[in-house]
Design a protein around this motif. Structure first.
Motif, PDB file in Angstrom:
ATOM      1  N   CYS A  93       2.453  -7.787  -4.401  1.00  0.00           N
ATOM      2  CA  CYS A  93       1.427  -6.735  -4.149  1.00  0.00           C
ATOM      3  C   CYS A  93       0.341  -7.317  -4.172  1.00  0.00           C
ATOM      4  O   CYS A  93      -0.370  -8.003  -5.028  1.00  0.00           O
ATOM      5  N   ARG A 216      -0.214   1.667 -10.012  1.00  0.00           N
ATOM      6  CA  ARG A 216      -0.031   0.595  -9.086  1.00  0.00           C
ATOM      7  C   ARG A 216       0.880  -0.315 -10.068  1.00  0.00           C
ATOM      8  O   ARG A 216       1.725  -1.050  -9.024  1.00  0.00           O
ATOM      9  N   THR A 239       2.001   7.797  -7.728  1.00  0.00           N
ATOM     10  CA  THR A 239       3.052   6.484  -7.899  1.00  0.00           C
ATOM     11  C   THR A 239       3.968   6.391  -6.729  1.00  0.00           C
ATOM     12  O   THR A 239       4.362   5.312  -6.347  1.00  0.00           O
ATOM     13  N   GLU A 241       3.745   7.320  -3.660  1.00  0.00           N
ATOM     14  CA  GLU A 241       3.132   6.847  -2.420  1.00  0.00           C
ATOM     15  C   GLU A 241       2.770   5.553  -2.575  1.00  0.00           C
ATOM     16  O   GLU A 241       2.721   4.859  -1.852  1.00  0.00           O
ATOM     17  N   ILE A 242       2.146   5.088  -3.570  1.00  0.00           N
ATOM     18  CA  ILE A 242       1.852   3.747  -3.763  1.00  0.00           C
ATOM     19  C   ILE A 242       3.269   2.854  -3.816  1.00  0.00           C
ATOM     20  O   ILE A 242       3.249   1.711  -3.064  1.00  0.00           O
ATOM     21  N   SER A 245       3.788   2.708  -0.308  1.00  0.00           N
ATOM     22  CA  SER A 245       3.029   1.634   0.432  1.00  0.00           C
ATOM     23  C   SER A 245       3.293   0.264   0.300  1.00  0.00           C
ATOM     24  O   SER A 245       3.093  -1.022   1.044  1.00  0.00           O
ATOM     25  N   TYR A 246       4.023  -0.375  -0.977  1.00  0.00           N
ATOM     26  CA  TYR A 246       4.624  -1.538  -1.298  1.00  0.00           C
ATOM     27  C   TYR A 246       6.063  -1.710  -0.510  1.00  0.00           C
ATOM     28  O   TYR A 246       6.629  -2.895  -0.698  1.00  0.00           O
TER      29      TYR A 246
END
Length: 366
Positions: A93, A216, A239, A241-242, A245-246
């Protein structure tokens, strides 16, 4: 000496994780960052005259010296992002912490890692799901991560302790305190098989803005994030959503329509932000997990149900004999049954719980 500079780098004003990594990449190590002429720092993308003017390396080193004393007194491990022990999933990340503080007996090399998040106002339904999830996951070499908050977080940690599953609590403060204090007894037990993890040095209080940052780590350290219960707003959805995104898998247990603490889960599923989860088998199948080699094999005691119709019994036998998922087209050939009739029988058998449908129109024994 190297550890002193590594810790000090996190104290330098206006140098966050991303810029710190750029500096390390450019100069080779943390110590060199402190010793090169200031003008050379300007060659690093992201550093300008204003940043240079605000650097206070002496103050950062002084704070780091105090932190090293705390680390030594309290048996805390410091993990730098270039260390081999740094969690490999988190390292991928781009905004991952440059440094982590760990306490306990943490093995980051677990074959599988999942994060479990949810509301601080867990219902009996949510706690029941936590219990079922860990009971099923214990047969895998899995590390379970959560945030040691009230509600779902502490419920999942407690279930891990009951079933001897290693678990990590990622906290949004320094390791000189524990928030919330009600979870101290659980946290102390976790040190034996797992432990506590943070990017914050001692003296850092649990400020509100720390928790999205904490989230994150929870999302980035795992193969997948599981949302058990969540309202439409809150840390659990952040969390998730994060994690998305990863490009990590996100799963959510569905809840009853109208329940406040199921709204978030249903929202994630409805908007294709999470895969629907009904049991751990959904997770392990989707991620392609295999059982741990040291897990005790289940004793197979399969008895053909007596209440099935002749066609259904025949179908069940073929699925059983295949020793794996069987596609509907193959079933149609084996049973010499039209696909339309076969589909009706399969639906009836699935509703009764004898078989389970899988992606690609394949079926297996439940």
């Amino acid at each position: 000496m190297s550890l002193l500079y590594r810790v000090a780098l996190t104290y330098v004003k206006n140098i966050g994780p991303t810029l710190a990594k750029s500096l390390i990449a450019y100069f080779g190590d943390a110590e060199s960052v402190f010793k090169v002429p200031a003008r050379r720092l300007l060659k690093v993308p992201g550093i300008g005259e204003r940043t240079i003017s605000q650097l206070d390396f002496d103050m950062a080193l002084k704070k780091a010296e105090g932190e090293l004393n705390f680390i030594e007194r309290n048996e805390i491990e410091v993990i730098f992002y270039t260390d081999s022990k740094y969690p490999k999933r988190l390292k991928a990340c781009n905004d991952s912490p440059v440094l982590l503080y760990a306490k306990g007996n943490i093995d980051f090399s677990a074959q599988y890692v999942v994060s479990v998040v949810g509301t601080r106002n867990a219902t009996e339904y949510g706690k029941h799901l936590c219990r079922l999830l860990i009971e099923e996951l214990q047969q895998h070499n899995v590390l379970v991560v959560s945030g040691l908050a009230l509600g779902i977080d502490v419920a999942i940690h407690k279930e891990c302790l009951k079933h001897n599953v290693p678990t990590i609590g990622v906290v949004g403060h320094g390791l000189d305190r524990l928030y919330p204090s009600q979870n101290r007894a659980t946290a102390e037990k976790m040190l034996e098989n797992g432990g506590l993890l943070t990017e914050y040095p001692s003296g850092t209080i649990p400020d509100r803005e720390n928790f999205p940052q904490r989230n994150r780590i929870v999302a980035g350290i795992a193969d997948a994030t599981i949302v058990v219960e969540a309202g439409i707003k809150g840390g659990a959805l952040i969390t998730a959503e994060i994690a998305n995104s990863y490009n990590r898998d996100v799963f959510a247990f569905p809840g009853r329509i109208g329940d406040d603490y199921s709204e978030g889960c249903n929202f994630l599923i409805r908007n294709n932000k999470a895969q629907l989860l009904t049991c751990a088998a959904d997770l392990t199948y989707s991620l392609g997990w295999e059982k741990a080699e040291n897990a005790k094999p289940a004793v197979e005691q399969y008895v053909l149900p007596l209440d099935l119709l002749p066609d259904e019994s025949m179908i069940l036998n073929f699925i059983k004999q295949n020793n794996g998922p069987l596609a509907i087209d193959d079933l149609s050939l084996k049973t010499n049954m039209p696909t339309s009739k076969l589909a009706m029988n399969l639906l009836n058998m699935e509703m009764q719980g004898y078989i389970r449908s899988l992606p690609g129109k394949t079926y297996c024994i439940s």
